[in-house]
Design a protein around this motif. Sequence first.
Motif, PDB file in Angstrom:
ATOM      1  N   PHE A  28      94.738  -8.957 -60.805  1.00 33.68           N
ATOM      2  CA  PHE A  28      93.359  -8.736 -60.359  1.00 33.68           C
ATOM      3  C   PHE A  28      92.885  -9.875 -59.465  1.00 33.68           C
ATOM      4  O   PHE A  28      92.309  -9.643 -58.392  1.00 33.68           O
ATOM      5  CB  PHE A  28      92.428  -8.587 -61.555  1.00 33.68           C
ATOM      6  CG  PHE A  28      91.007  -8.295 -61.168  1.00 33.68           C
ATOM      7  CD1 PHE A  28      90.631  -7.019 -60.793  1.00 33.68           C
ATOM      8  CD2 PHE A  28      90.055  -9.295 -61.160  1.00 33.68           C
ATOM      9  CE1 PHE A  28      89.321  -6.736 -60.418  1.00 33.68           C
ATOM     10  CE2 PHE A  28      88.753  -9.038 -60.790  1.00 33.68           C
ATOM     11  CZ  PHE A  28      88.375  -7.745 -60.422  1.00 33.68           C
ATOM     12  N   VAL A  29      93.119 -11.106 -59.902  1.00 35.88           N
ATOM     13  CA  VAL A  29      92.667 -12.265 -59.107  1.00 35.88           C
ATOM     14  C   VAL A  29      93.431 -12.327 -57.782  1.00 35.88           C
ATOM     15  O   VAL A  29      92.841 -12.490 -56.714  1.00 35.88           O
ATOM     16  CB  VAL A  29      92.858 -13.573 -59.903  1.00 35.88           C
ATOM     17  CG1 VAL A  29      92.550 -14.781 -59.022  1.00 35.88           C
ATOM     18  CG2 VAL A  29      91.945 -13.584 -61.125  1.00 35.88           C
ATOM     19  N   GLY A  30      94.763 -12.193 -57.846  1.00 40.23           N
ATOM     20  CA  GLY A  30      95.558 -12.216 -56.621  1.00 40.23           C
ATOM     21  C   GLY A  30      95.221 -11.063 -55.703  1.00 40.23           C
ATOM     22  O   GLY A  30      95.085 -11.229 -54.487  1.00 40.23           O
ATOM     23  N   GLY A  31      95.058  -9.871 -56.286  1.00 39.61           N
ATOM     24  CA  GLY A  31      94.690  -8.708 -55.491  1.00 39.61           C
ATOM     25  C   GLY A  31      93.318  -8.856 -54.858  1.00 39.61           C
ATOM     26  O   GLY A  31      93.096  -8.389 -53.730  1.00 39.61           O
ATOM     27  N   SER A  32      92.407  -9.510 -55.559  1.00 36.01           N
ATOM     28  CA  SER A  32      91.066  -9.744 -55.016  1.00 36.01           C
ATOM     29  C   SER A  32      91.111 -10.674 -53.809  1.00 36.01           C
ATOM     30  O   SER A  32      90.422 -10.440 -52.809  1.00 36.01           O
ATOM     31  CB  SER A  32      90.148 -10.332 -56.093  1.00 36.01           C
ATOM     32  OG  SER A  32      89.970  -9.424 -57.158  1.00 36.01           O
ATOM     33  N   LEU A  33      91.919 -11.718 -53.900  1.00 31.73           N
ATOM     34  CA  LEU A  33      92.024 -12.663 -52.788  1.00 31.73           C
ATOM     35  C   LEU A  33      92.653 -12.011 -51.561  1.00 31.73           C
ATOM     36  O   LEU A  33      92.162 -12.147 -50.439  1.00 31.73           O
ATOM     37  CB  LEU A  33      92.837 -13.891 -53.219  1.00 31.73           C
ATOM     38  CG  LEU A  33      92.197 -14.775 -54.297  1.00 31.73           C
ATOM     39  CD1 LEU A  33      93.156 -15.870 -54.732  1.00 31.73           C
ATOM     40  CD2 LEU A  33      90.893 -15.392 -53.781  1.00 31.73           C
ATOM     41  N   VAL A  34      93.759 -11.281 -51.790  1.00 31.99           N
ATOM     42  CA  VAL A  34      94.404 -10.569 -50.680  1.00 31.99           C
ATOM     43  C   VAL A  34      93.469  -9.482 -50.147  1.00 31.99           C
ATOM     44  O   VAL A  34      93.329  -9.291 -48.937  1.00 31.99           O
ATOM     45  CB  VAL A  34      95.746  -9.959 -51.121  1.00 31.99           C
ATOM     46  CG1 VAL A  34      96.360  -9.124 -49.996  1.00 31.99           C
ATOM     47  CG2 VAL A  34      96.719 -11.056 -51.540  1.00 31.99           C
ATOM     48  N   GLY A  35      92.811  -8.790 -51.053  1.00 35.86           N
ATOM     49  CA  GLY A  35      91.905  -7.718 -50.659  1.00 35.86           C
ATOM     50  C   GLY A  35      90.726  -8.213 -49.848  1.00 35.86           C
ATOM     51  O   GLY A  35      90.267  -7.531 -48.922  1.00 35.86           O
TER      52      GLY A  35
END
Length: 219
Positions: A28-35
Amino acid sequence: MITFTLWDILRNLLLATRWTILLSLVSFVGGSLVGLGLLFLRISRRKAGRAFAKYYIELFQGTPLLMQLFIAFFGLGLFGIDVPAWLAAGLALILWSAAFLTEIWRGSVEAVANGQWEASASLGMGRLQQMRYVILPQALRIAIPPTVGFSVQIIKGTALTSIIGFVELSKAGTVVTNATFQPFAVYGLVALIYFALCWPLSKSSQILERKLNVADRNH
């Protein structure tokens, strides 16, 4: 013959649940940053940036997560790159979740009235200033319920990582079943643990959505 109590089974499943929670948080955190980076590309004025974000989203939304996990784990091995299961699982889930989060946030940004862009532009704000001070605060309010709701999908998506050998909750269920020969008890507990993880998030998403709808009507 070794006998296993219900507590023995539950204890082993709870140990694996820690990895499910950790993988979900990382995703979730990594996906949020990439997103977030993809979001700026998606709504940018540069055609190349918009095209990259668009095709990225179409690729990861249009292909099964299971296939993405296989590519992350086995595909890199074809080039002599040894990828641990936990790293492949985290990478695949981050890239997958980023595509969906970007679209959720893009829809939220586009839901902000065009007049807000025009008003902030009249104050001499640049594109980044408009996003930071005017658009994103309003879009965030709209995006919170579906973002929280999607976190449930991430938690359930971690179950697929068992296919590449990552020992999370569902994989632990298989291992414990093979040792205890009690599939109904084991998978019943697995289902209850997933429900305990996902239900509060689903409920909070619904509550947030109702509160926002009430606030909109009051305005």
